[in-house]
Design a protein around this motif. Sequence first.
Motif, PDB file in Angstrom:
ATOM      1  N   PRO A  81     -56.600 -33.642   1.343  1.00 49.49           N
ATOM      2  CA  PRO A  81     -57.629 -34.105   2.281  1.00 49.49           C
ATOM      3  C   PRO A  81     -58.784 -33.129   2.479  1.00 49.49           C
ATOM      4  CG  PRO A  81     -55.612 -33.493   3.454  1.00 49.49           C
ATOM      5  CD  PRO A  81     -55.274 -33.516   2.002  1.00 49.49           C
ATOM      6  N   LEU A  82     -58.588 -31.855   2.150  1.00 53.75           N
ATOM      7  CA  LEU A  82     -59.664 -30.882   2.344  1.00 53.75           C
ATOM      8  C   LEU A  82     -60.888 -31.219   1.503  1.00 53.75           C
ATOM      9  CD1 LEU A  82     -60.540 -28.260   3.743  1.00 53.75           C
ATOM     10  CD2 LEU A  82     -59.507 -26.992   1.844  1.00 53.75           C
ATOM     11  N   LEU A  83     -60.674 -31.861   0.359  1.00 48.23           N
ATOM     12  CA  LEU A  83     -61.803 -32.216  -0.512  1.00 48.23           C
ATOM     13  C   LEU A  83     -62.473 -33.511  -0.080  1.00 48.23           C
ATOM     14  CD1 LEU A  83     -60.345 -31.148  -3.965  1.00 48.23           C
ATOM     15  CD2 LEU A  83     -62.005 -29.934  -2.547  1.00 48.23           C
ATOM     16  N   GLY A  84     -61.986 -34.103   0.992  1.00 47.27           N
ATOM     17  CA  GLY A  84     -62.647 -35.237   1.626  1.00 47.27           C
ATOM     18  C   GLY A  84     -62.840 -36.422   0.711  1.00 47.27           C
ATOM     19  N   PRO A  85     -64.063 -36.968   0.691  1.00 45.57           N
ATOM     20  CA  PRO A  85     -64.310 -38.201  -0.058  1.00 45.57           C
ATOM     21  C   PRO A  85     -64.525 -37.999  -1.555  1.00 45.57           C
ATOM     22  CG  PRO A  85     -66.335 -37.482   0.976  1.00 45.57           C
ATOM     23  CD  PRO A  85     -65.273 -36.496   1.410  1.00 45.57           C
ATOM     24  N   VAL A  86     -64.520 -36.773  -2.020  1.00 44.49           N
ATOM     25  CA  VAL A  86     -64.804 -36.509  -3.434  1.00 44.49           C
ATOM     26  C   VAL A  86     -63.593 -36.910  -4.283  1.00 44.49           C
ATOM     27  CG1 VAL A  86     -65.388 -34.746  -5.132  1.00 44.49           C
ATOM     28  CG2 VAL A  86     -66.362 -34.633  -2.831  1.00 44.49           C
ATOM     29  N   ASP A 137     -68.686 -29.401  -2.294  1.00 39.99           N
ATOM     30  CA  ASP A 137     -69.487 -29.516  -1.081  1.00 39.99           C
ATOM     31  C   ASP A 137     -69.938 -30.971  -1.057  1.00 39.99           C
ATOM     32  OD1 ASP A 137     -71.458 -29.732   0.832  1.00 39.99           O
ATOM     33  OD2 ASP A 137     -72.318 -27.752   0.430  1.00 39.99           O
ATOM     34  N   PRO A 138     -69.191 -31.842  -0.370  1.00 35.37           N
ATOM     35  CA  PRO A 138     -69.505 -33.269  -0.401  1.00 35.37           C
ATOM     36  C   PRO A 138     -70.899 -33.593   0.121  1.00 35.37           C
ATOM     37  CG  PRO A 138     -67.303 -32.893   0.499  1.00 35.37           C
ATOM     38  CD  PRO A 138     -67.970 -31.554   0.422  1.00 35.37           C
ATOM     39  N   ALA A 142     -73.641 -31.706   0.041  1.00 38.21           N
ATOM     40  CA  ALA A 142     -74.683 -31.292  -0.905  1.00 38.21           C
ATOM     41  C   ALA A 142     -74.558 -32.008  -2.245  1.00 38.21           C
ATOM     42  CB  ALA A 142     -74.624 -29.781  -1.117  1.00 38.21           C
ATOM     43  N   GLY A 143     -73.385 -32.613  -2.502  1.00 39.15           N
ATOM     44  CA  GLY A 143     -73.180 -33.275  -3.788  1.00 39.15           C
ATOM     45  C   GLY A 143     -73.041 -32.295  -4.938  1.00 39.15           C
ATOM     46  N   VAL A 144     -72.216 -31.259  -4.730  1.00 40.01           N
ATOM     47  CA  VAL A 144     -71.977 -30.255  -5.759  1.00 40.01           C
ATOM     48  C   VAL A 144     -70.471 -30.058  -5.898  1.00 40.01           C
ATOM     49  CG1 VAL A 144     -72.393 -27.882  -6.522  1.00 40.01           C
ATOM     50  CG2 VAL A 144     -74.133 -29.079  -5.165  1.00 40.01           C
ATOM     51  N   ILE A 145     -69.989 -30.023  -7.141  1.00 43.72           N
ATOM     52  CA  ILE A 145     -68.562 -29.825  -7.374  1.00 43.72           C
ATOM     53  C   ILE A 145     -68.338 -28.724  -8.398  1.00 43.72           C
ATOM     54  CG2 ILE A 145     -67.839 -32.168  -6.755  1.00 43.72           C
ATOM     55  CD1 ILE A 145     -67.845 -32.856  -9.763  1.00 43.72           C
ATOM     56  N   GLY A 146     -67.107 -28.223  -8.429  1.00 46.38           N
ATOM     57  CA  GLY A 146     -66.745 -27.204  -9.400  1.00 46.38           C
ATOM     58  C   GLY A 146     -65.264 -27.299  -9.749  1.00 46.38           C
ATOM     59  N   ALA A 147     -64.912 -26.747 -10.882  1.00 48.43           N
ATOM     60  CA  ALA A 147     -63.520 -26.657 -11.309  1.00 48.43           C
ATOM     61  C   ALA A 147     -63.316 -25.307 -11.978  1.00 48.43           C
ATOM     62  CB  ALA A 147     -63.165 -27.786 -12.278  1.00 48.43           C
ATOM     63  N   VAL A 148     -62.174 -24.687 -11.714  1.00 47.64           N
ATOM     64  CA  VAL A 148     -61.903 -23.339 -12.214  1.00 47.64           C
ATOM     65  C   VAL A 148     -60.511 -23.265 -12.816  1.00 47.64           C
ATOM     66  CG1 VAL A 148     -61.751 -20.886 -11.617  1.00 47.64           C
ATOM     67  CG2 VAL A 148     -63.352 -22.346 -10.388  1.00 47.64           C
ATOM     68  N   HIS A 149     -60.422 -22.596 -13.967  1.00 46.90           N
ATOM     69  CA  HIS A 149     -59.141 -22.181 -14.538  1.00 46.90           C
ATOM     70  C   HIS A 149     -59.012 -20.704 -14.205  1.00 46.90           C
ATOM     71  CE1 HIS A 149     -57.336 -19.986 -18.076  1.00 46.90           C
ATOM     72  NE2 HIS A 149     -56.315 -20.740 -17.700  1.00 46.90           N
ATOM     73  N   ARG A 173     -73.584 -25.410   0.247  1.00 43.81           N
ATOM     74  CA  ARG A 173     -73.627 -24.538   1.420  1.00 43.81           C
ATOM     75  C   ARG A 173     -72.266 -24.432   2.116  1.00 43.81           C
ATOM     76  NH1 ARG A 173     -77.021 -23.086  -1.007  1.00 43.81           N
ATOM     77  NH2 ARG A 173     -79.273 -22.970  -0.624  1.00 43.81           N
ATOM     78  N   ARG A 174     -71.514 -25.521   2.129  1.00 46.16           N
ATOM     79  CA  ARG A 174     -70.195 -25.494   2.766  1.00 46.16           C
ATOM     80  C   ARG A 174     -69.164 -25.960   1.729  1.00 46.16           C
ATOM     81  NH1 ARG A 174     -67.241 -29.289   6.452  1.00 46.16           N
ATOM     82  NH2 ARG A 174     -65.557 -28.018   7.297  1.00 46.16           N
ATOM     83  N   ILE A 175     -68.659 -25.006   0.985  1.00 48.21           N
ATOM     84  CA  ILE A 175     -67.754 -25.317  -0.116  1.00 48.21           C
ATOM     85  C   ILE A 175     -66.304 -25.296   0.375  1.00 48.21           C
ATOM     86  CG2 ILE A 175     -66.971 -24.604  -2.408  1.00 48.21           C
ATOM     87  CD1 ILE A 175     -69.702 -23.228  -2.776  1.00 48.21           C
ATOM     88  N   ARG A 176     -65.558 -26.290  -0.069  1.00 46.55           N
ATOM     89  CA  ARG A 176     -64.118 -26.354   0.208  1.00 46.55           C
ATOM     90  C   ARG A 176     -63.397 -26.321  -1.135  1.00 46.55           C
ATOM     91  NH1 ARG A 176     -65.181 -31.893   3.501  1.00 46.55           N
ATOM     92  NH2 ARG A 176     -66.941 -31.124   4.734  1.00 46.55           N
ATOM     93  N   ALA A 177     -62.223 -25.748  -1.163  1.00 45.19           N
ATOM     94  CA  ALA A 177     -61.502 -25.630  -2.431  1.00 45.19           C
ATOM     95  C   ALA A 177     -60.009 -25.829  -2.232  1.00 45.19           C
ATOM     96  CB  ALA A 177     -61.759 -24.262  -3.052  1.00 45.19           C
ATOM     97  N   VAL A 178     -59.383 -26.375  -3.245  1.00 43.95           N
ATOM     98  CA  VAL A 178     -57.934 -26.549  -3.247  1.00 43.95           C
ATOM     99  C   VAL A 178     -57.376 -25.989  -4.552  1.00 43.95           C
ATOM    100  CG1 VAL A 178     -56.015 -28.187  -3.180  1.00 43.95           C
ATOM    101  CG2 VAL A 178     -58.045 -28.585  -1.768  1.00 43.95           C
ATOM    102  N   ILE A 179     -56.383 -25.125  -4.415  1.00 41.73           N
ATOM    103  CA  ILE A 179     -55.643 -24.625  -5.574  1.00 41.73           C
ATOM    104  C   ILE A 179     -54.494 -25.598  -5.831  1.00 41.73           C
ATOM    105  CG2 ILE A 179     -54.233 -22.754  -6.494  1.00 41.73           C
ATOM    106  CD1 ILE A 179     -55.778 -20.847  -4.644  1.00 41.73           C
TER     107      ILE A 179
END
Length: 254
Positions: free
Chosen positions: A11-16, A120-121, A123-130, A154-160
Amino acid sequence: MQTTLEILTHPLLGPVRHGFFTRKGGASSGLFSGLNCGYGSSDQGEIVTINRTRAAEALGLPLARMATVHQVHSPDVAVIRAGDDPSSFSHKRADGIVTDQPGVALAVLTADCQPILLADPEAGVIGAVHAGWRGAVSGVIEATVGAMTDLGARRIRAVIGPCISQKSYEVGPEFMDEVTAEDPGHHRFFAGGPNGRPMFDLPGFGLMRLREAGVEAEWTRHCTYSEPERFYSYRRSTHQHEADYGRLISVIAL
């Protein structure tokens, strides 16, 4: 053959739209039984393509709109901009991917390393990391956050997502020396193990680096090593003297 995908969300990533896919629901068999998405494995390439297609379509996109990179445990980040072909990034050497382009999915492959999905839902910006230990120490998490900020986040949320947990991650003293060389305070991510060797808390280390970068972050608390029926694990396959191992896929899309 089981075809129902198992997709872990948070749920932390919200609507994305996003998903940490387990190995369930794939077309692979034998050692790779399930949703093996790694072309780097010795699995049949056409079967891997079927599996990747299922993952992309589960997020509502064709495979051609899902970007992966050639992961090398680096701090390098690929940026997908307007007009770029997402499918052309597969040969780019990097371990982070970011975009602000709608209709693009970002995917990373793991088999004990951390898959980190960021958004950041607003701002419409996403990322993925290995992020294995080496990538995390070298700064791939911070570099990805920086690349997202450059795109307006500006307000980035992330889930491992699912990765190896401390109880399953025995390392050597030279490993601990390398991780603590940057900051002696990193000793707190090691504990004594049953064999008298250090046990490393990889997701704890990842959460620390995300939060110090100003990101609200959580871990799904799934251990890849401990659940063979759900997750592939490089370390488990090594301990069991298996010839190869599958790769899990984690995907996020605008």
